[in-house]
Write an enzyme that holds these catalytic residues in place. Structure first.
Site, PDB file in Angstrom:
ATOM      1  N   LYS A 190      45.943  46.834  55.864  1.00  0.00           N
ATOM      2  CA  LYS A 190      46.720  45.596  55.872  1.00  0.00           C
ATOM      3  C   LYS A 190      47.254  45.328  54.472  1.00  0.00           C
ATOM      4  CE  LYS A 190      45.927  41.376  55.104  1.00  0.00           C
ATOM      5  NZ  LYS A 190      47.178  40.982  54.428  1.00  0.00           N
ATOM      6  N   GLY A 241      41.199  42.566  45.824  1.00  0.00           N
ATOM      7  CA  GLY A 241      41.801  41.232  45.801  1.00  0.00           C
ATOM      8  C   GLY A 241      40.939  40.274  45.015  1.00  0.00           C
ATOM      9  N   SER A 242      40.982  39.019  45.396  1.00  0.00           N
ATOM     10  CA  SER A 242      40.281  38.007  44.610  1.00  0.00           C
ATOM     11  C   SER A 242      38.766  38.040  44.853  1.00  0.00           C
ATOM     12  CB  SER A 242      40.818  36.621  44.955  1.00  0.00           C
ATOM     13  OG  SER A 242      40.600  36.361  46.325  1.00  0.00           O
ATOM     14  N   THR A 243      38.017  37.604  43.866  1.00  0.00           N
ATOM     15  CA  THR A 243      36.560  37.560  43.983  1.00  0.00           C
ATOM     16  C   THR A 243      36.146  36.624  45.115  1.00  0.00           C
ATOM     17  OG1 THR A 243      36.233  38.184  41.684  1.00  0.00           O
ATOM     18  CG2 THR A 243      34.433  36.975  42.714  1.00  0.00           C
ATOM     19  N   VAL A 245      37.692  35.944  47.969  1.00  0.00           N
ATOM     20  CA  VAL A 245      37.807  36.591  49.285  1.00  0.00           C
ATOM     21  C   VAL A 245      36.783  37.731  49.392  1.00  0.00           C
ATOM     22  CG1 VAL A 245      39.329  37.901  50.831  1.00  0.00           C
ATOM     23  CG2 VAL A 245      40.204  35.898  49.627  1.00  0.00           C
ATOM     24  N   GLU A 263      36.869  45.704  45.156  1.00  0.00           N
ATOM     25  CA  GLU A 263      37.459  45.802  43.821  1.00  0.00           C
ATOM     26  C   GLU A 263      38.096  44.447  43.558  1.00  0.00           C
ATOM     27  OE1 GLU A 263      39.543  45.761  41.043  1.00  0.00           O
ATOM     28  OE2 GLU A 263      40.994  47.142  41.937  1.00  0.00           O
ATOM     29  N   CYS A 297      44.348  43.280  37.785  1.00  0.00           N
ATOM     30  CA  CYS A 297      42.942  42.896  37.842  1.00  0.00           C
ATOM     31  C   CYS A 297      42.206  43.258  36.564  1.00  0.00           C
ATOM     32  CB  CYS A 297      42.260  43.517  39.047  1.00  0.00           C
ATOM     33  SG  CYS A 297      42.524  45.275  39.173  1.00  0.00           S
ATOM     34  N   GLU A 394      40.518  33.630  35.780  1.00  0.00           N
ATOM     35  CA  GLU A 394      41.499  34.712  35.774  1.00  0.00           C
ATOM     36  C   GLU A 394      42.867  34.055  36.006  1.00  0.00           C
ATOM     37  OE1 GLU A 394      41.206  37.361  39.189  1.00  0.00           O
ATOM     38  OE2 GLU A 394      41.714  39.074  37.935  1.00  0.00           O
TER      39      GLU A 394
HETATM   40  P1  NAI Z   1      43.642  37.350  48.011  1.00  0.00           P
HETATM   41  O1  NAI Z   1      42.344  37.896  47.617  1.00  0.00           O
HETATM   42  O2  NAI Z   1      43.679  36.159  48.859  1.00  0.00           O
HETATM   43  O3  NAI Z   1      44.496  38.475  48.742  1.00  0.00           O
HETATM   44  C1  NAI Z   1      44.263  39.857  48.708  1.00  0.00           C
HETATM   45  C2  NAI Z   1      44.377  40.431  50.119  1.00  0.00           C
HETATM   46  O4  NAI Z   1      43.354  39.908  50.932  1.00  0.00           O
HETATM   47  C3  NAI Z   1      45.668  40.112  50.837  1.00  0.00           C
HETATM   48  O5  NAI Z   1      46.039  41.224  51.616  1.00  0.00           O
HETATM   49  C4  NAI Z   1      45.278  38.952  51.735  1.00  0.00           C
HETATM   50  O6  NAI Z   1      46.088  38.826  52.864  1.00  0.00           O
HETATM   51  C5  NAI Z   1      43.875  39.339  52.120  1.00  0.00           C
HETATM   52  N1  NAI Z   1      43.005  38.231  52.527  1.00  0.00           N
HETATM   53  C6  NAI Z   1      43.073  36.922  52.173  1.00  0.00           C
HETATM   54  N2  NAI Z   1      42.074  36.227  52.746  1.00  0.00           N
HETATM   55  C7  NAI Z   1      41.353  37.101  53.461  1.00  0.00           C
HETATM   56  C8  NAI Z   1      40.177  37.006  54.264  1.00  0.00           C
HETATM   57  N3  NAI Z   1      39.547  35.856  54.430  1.00  0.00           N
HETATM   58  N4  NAI Z   1      39.694  38.109  54.850  1.00  0.00           N
HETATM   59  C9  NAI Z   1      40.305  39.285  54.666  1.00  0.00           C
HETATM   60  N5  NAI Z   1      41.413  39.449  53.938  1.00  0.00           N
HETATM   61  C10 NAI Z   1      41.940  38.377  53.335  1.00  0.00           C
HETATM   62  O7  NAI Z   1      44.472  37.082  46.712  1.00  0.00           O
HETATM   63  P2  NAI Z   1      45.737  36.089  46.570  1.00  0.00           P
HETATM   64  O8  NAI Z   1      45.518  34.812  47.288  1.00  0.00           O
HETATM   65  O9  NAI Z   1      46.922  36.833  46.941  1.00  0.00           O
HETATM   66  O10 NAI Z   1      45.696  35.797  45.031  1.00  0.00           O
HETATM   67  C11 NAI Z   1      44.845  34.783  44.543  1.00  0.00           C
HETATM   68  C12 NAI Z   1      44.210  35.196  43.250  1.00  0.00           C
HETATM   69  O11 NAI Z   1      43.372  36.317  43.475  1.00  0.00           O
HETATM   70  C13 NAI Z   1      45.146  35.669  42.178  1.00  0.00           C
HETATM   71  O12 NAI Z   1      45.692  34.631  41.452  1.00  0.00           O
HETATM   72  C14 NAI Z   1      44.254  36.531  41.347  1.00  0.00           C
HETATM   73  O13 NAI Z   1      43.515  35.732  40.476  1.00  0.00           O
HETATM   74  C15 NAI Z   1      43.359  37.160  42.363  1.00  0.00           C
HETATM   75  N6  NAI Z   1      43.796  38.499  42.752  1.00  0.00           N
HETATM   76  C16 NAI Z   1      43.163  39.569  42.228  1.00  0.00           C
HETATM   77  C17 NAI Z   1      43.576  40.831  42.541  1.00  0.00           C
HETATM   78  C18 NAI Z   1      42.910  42.012  41.979  1.00  0.00           C
HETATM   79  O14 NAI Z   1      43.461  43.090  42.035  1.00  0.00           O
HETATM   80  N7  NAI Z   1      41.722  41.887  41.491  1.00  0.00           N
HETATM   81  C19 NAI Z   1      44.711  41.074  43.407  1.00  0.00           C
HETATM   82  C20 NAI Z   1      45.280  39.888  43.975  1.00  0.00           C
HETATM   83  C21 NAI Z   1      44.837  38.667  43.615  1.00  0.00           C
END
Ligand code: NAI
Length: 785
Positions: A190, A241-243, A245, A263, A297, A394
């Site tokens: 996804k 993604g985010s910590t 989630v 990660e 990240c 972050e």
């Molecule tokens: P996010 O963690 O919400 O999104 C990442 C992925 O997870 C997306 O594909 C999203 O659709 C999916 N997702 C969201 N909620 C979910 C759930 N409950 N169960 C399964 N999948 C889910 O990150 P978002 O909202 O896009 O960004 C928010 C903050 O997260 C950013 O400002 C940043 O601080 C951090 N982030 C960190 C990343 C990294 O590579 N470490 C990448 C993206 C965001």
């Protein structure tokens, strides 16, 4: 338009936009995208729009994946998996090569599409994202080819659900899909809701090369679709993604037997020592925090500069900041493009405003920002108090903090003062200093005199709340393979129920006085905090008493283990010496231990003690032999993959094989330099408490092994919840395993849940235990350039 004379005077760049006609024609022809399931695009039902953040223009509509869509995709992946997994590694390698070639063939197309959907400068998508994605498939084609030889006996995990973020959409797809496919898994991926387009273009590539249907499935959607995938019938979830989630996914998968890698975020230190090449370090900052608009990240978001050079460094940094070109991402001379989405832009603005309100001083590029679109001028903060929100949170935007330090120790303390542990950059011309800090910094990736270097050949992943598991290299492959023994695999699927009996109160005066075991904390025997003991029974007879441990005892034991940090710094040789001594001391008392186990009603008592002694010699031998690797990465670096101890580990031991089970878990953990708080067999704790004297006479430093007896699952819960426990092994029933995994979500500690194995056989010993007792730190050091 400036005149030629003006241009020559200012030496300013003219616009050099990359053509986007081909991509726009493709988008127009496709119109609305369905999901890619079982080798074909579905008819889209409910859809959502994805836009170009530089202009706000809607690029396409894509399907919003429902629970049903996810289930269909998982079904297709499930059906395809046995066939794909049965192919020879060589056959799978051919497909991976084909995917790599096709990515390369469409490099320009994919780079433009990525830039349009994400807003990142075309220079980055063209020179970094897309080539690295192709390299990932090439590299993993190689792993597929050699799989049987390199990972003997291993088999695929099965169907993998993969959820990726929007900051490196195609590259994260490659990081997820390439190793999964190489290992013989099938996937449902996804992409993030802001950036689904390159994943859909990749789906077309899969169809184009004729990849067997169902091997790769792409379901688009938002967090709800992601949550549906987490809940679906998959064997593994890999998430970036985010910590926040990541933590939710840890809880959602607890006790399901699904393998998990996370990660997550970071707040990575960028440490500049006074003797660093300051110009190179300034360029490093450009790559650390202004690369990809800081939406990285592992961004070097905390710049730490040694006081003596702080003023000079800051001035040079400001001068460099003034030269950054912010604007049209499709322009080949743009350095900083658009933020991915208005939502994200608002997040950055809010955090930065809060940081300023809390007293930090913002230095921002004076660059002219385009009138519309999601832009944020890059910059950095000074005068940042440790409690300021921007010191901790972050920002995920192009803004770093800059603070100063005096001594290397102070730099380390500041660097490690975070709940994250993803990456670190260290700048110094003194190799001793740089490597000393590299060894001590809590981060999964360390770059010496470099930053944000990635390669398929090296592992990537974090410590602490930056998640667990590695992507890339040999370490990354391991995450997509089930453990070799069928016994161990069964554990992943369903943990056998093994409820330890409720501790019984002792009957008055029945137990022999010499069998009242205390706890063992910090190298000394301690009474339980509760003041109570419980009866240890054998063949219906009370044979002794053991302390009834509680939360307080666990907390004291963790504190003692924390204090025994010297053990982690001891060399493998030194640890081996102590373990050999321990093995010899055990050997000398073989008859005595056997008699005690017999008295306790343990069947195969002699075998158990003999096995225990052999195991002690085995882990003594391994203590200085389980070493790391030097990865062969594409750039001019040596990349050291160092297995490192976690620090303090919690271990809930099996109820059966009370001596052998205990040493089978505790010895590999301490052989690698961890300190342990162990809860021994609940019904027969005396087998473990008998070891105190052996520990004391073997020069094992106090606090390396701590033993708290009592109700296993209650004590395991406290260990799982404890923030100073970095990893937790739990041996017991399914409900206990679920509890431990769910409770570990607080600090995202690494967990390993085992059922009661045959501790006497090969399942009870081996390198697998040492792998589980360590986390790999990848250290990049410039080499031979
Ligand atoms: P996010 O963690 O919400 O999104 C990442 C992925 O997870 C997306 O594909 C999203 O659709 C999916 N997702 C969201 N909620 C979910 C759930 N409950 N169960 C399964 N999948 C889910 O990150 P978002 O909202 O896009 O960004 C928010 C903050 O997260 C950013 O400002 C940043 O601080 C951090 N982030 C960190 C990343 C990294 O590579 N470490 C990448 C993206 C965001």
């Amino acid at each position: 338009m400036p005149s030629v004379t003006e241009i020559l005077e200012t030496m300013d760049y003219g616009p050099a936009p990359e053509a986007s006609g081909e991509v726009r024609a493709w988008l127009k022809a496709r119109g609305t995208f369905g999901h890619f399931i079982d080798g074909a695009f579905t008819k889209p039902g409910k859809t959502f729009a994805t836009a170009d953040p530089a202009t706000g223009e809607v690029l396409a509509k894509v399907a919003a994946g429902s629970v049903k869509d996810v289930a269909e995709a998982v079904k297709a992946a499930r059906a395809a998996q046995p066939g794909w997994g049965r192919l020879s590694g060589h056959e799978r390698a051919k497909w991976l090569y084909a995917l790599a070639r096709h990515i390369q063939k469409r490099e320009r197309f994919l780079a433009v599409l990525e830039t349009l959907d994400n807003g990142k400068p075309i220079r980055e998508s063209r020179d970094i994202d897309v080539p690295l994605a192709a390299r990932h498939f090439y590299h993993h084609a190689g792993w597929a080819e050699m799989l049987a030889e390199e990972f003997p006996g291993a088999s695929p995990v099965g169907v993998c659900g993969q959820i990726i973020p929007w900051n490196f959409p195609l590259l994260m797809l490659a990081w997820k899909i390439a190793p999964a496919l190489a290992a013989g898994n099938t996937v449902v991926l996804k992409p993030a809701e802001y950036t689904p387009l390159t994943a859909l273009a990749f789906a077309e590539i899969c169809a184009e090369v004729g990849l067997p249907k169902g091997v790769v499935n792409i379901v688009t959607g938002d967090g709800e679709t992601g949550a549906a995938l987490v809940a679906a019938e998959v064997d593994k979830i890999a998430f970036t993604g985010s910590t926040e989630v990541g933590r939710a996914i840890r809880k959602a998968t607890a006790g399901t037997g699904k393998a998990l890698t996370l990660e997550l975020g970071g707040k990575s230190p960028f440490v500049v020592f006074a003797d660093a090449d300051l110009d190179a370090a300034v360029e490093g900052v450009v790559d650390a925090i202004w690369f990809n608009q800081g939406q990285v990240c592992c961004a070097g978001s905390r710049i730490l500069v040694q006081e003596a050079v702080a003023a000079t460094f800051q001035n040079r940094l400001k001068a460099r900041l003034g030269k950054l070109r912010v604007g049209d991402p499709l322009d080949k001379s743009t350095d900083v493009g658009a933020i991915v989405d208005p939502v994200q832009l608002t997040r950055i603005r809010d955090l930065v405003a809060k940081g300023e309100a809390q007293g930090a001083k913002l230095h921002q590029a004076a660059a002219q920002l385009p009138a519309k679109g999601c832009y944020f001028a890059p910059g950095f903060f000074t005068d940042v108090a440790p409690a300021n929100i921007v010191s901790e949170a972050e920002i995920f935007g192009p803004v770093a903090t800059l603070t100063t330090f005096r001594t290397p120790d102070e730099a380390l303390a500041l660097a490690n003062n975070t709940r994250y542990g993803l990456a670190a950059s260290i700048w110094s011309e003194n190799i001793n200093l740089a490597l000393d800090v590299a060894a001590k910094v809590k981060a999964g990736v360390v770059w010496v005199n470099s930053t944000n270097v990635f390669d398929a050949g090296a592992g990537f992943g974090g410590y602490r709340e930056s998640g667990f598991g590695r992507e890339g290299g040999r370490e990354g492959m391991r995450e997509y393979l089930a453990e070799p023994t069928p016994r161990a695999r069964a554990e992943v699927a369903a943990v056998a129920l093994d409820a330890a009996p409720v501790p019984a109160a002792p009957s008055k005066g029945a137990a022999p006085i010499d069998r009242t075991a205390k706890m063992y904390v910090g190298g000394a025997q301690k009474r339980p905090d509760s003041g109570y003991s419980y009866a240890v029974m054998a063949k219906g007879r009370e044979i002794g008493l053991a302390g009834l441990g509680n939360r307080k005892d666990i907390r004291n034991a963790v504190e003692a283990a924390q204090k025994a940090g010297g053990w982690g710094k001891a060399t493998g040789h030194n640890r081996a010496q102590v373990l050999y001594y321990l093995a010899e001391n055990l050997s000398a008392r073989e008859a005595e231990f056997t008699a005690r186990l017999k008295e306790a009603g343990v069947t195969k008592a002699a075998d158990e003690v003999a096995g225990t002694i052999r195991r002690a010699f085995y882990y003594a031998a391994q203590a200085d032999k389980f070493d790391g690797a030097v990865h062969s990465t594409k750039s001019a670096h040596v990349t050291l993959a160092m297995p490192e101890a976690f620090g303090v580990m919690g271990i809930a031991c099996p109820n059966d094989a009370p001596l052998l089970g205990f040493v089978s878990l505790v010895l590999p953990a301490i052989a690698m330099g961890n300190r342990v708080v162990a809860v021994p067999s609940q019904s027969m704790p005396l087998a473990a408490t008998d070891l105190y004297q052996v520990f004391d006479t073997s020069d094992l430093p106090g606090g390396v092994v701590n033993i708290v007896t009592g109700p296993r699952d209650d004590l395991a819960r406290t260990l799982a919840q404890h923030d100073d426990v970095a990893a937790m092994w739990y041996c017991g029933g399914a409900e206990g395993a679920r509890m431990v995994q769910a409770e570990s979500a607080g600090n995202l500690k690494v967990t390993w849940t085992l059922a009661n194995r045959d501790w006497h056989g090969p399942d009870g010993q081996g390198r697998g235990f040492l792998t589980r007792a360590t986390q790999v730190k990848n250290i990049w050091i410039p080499y031979g350039e």
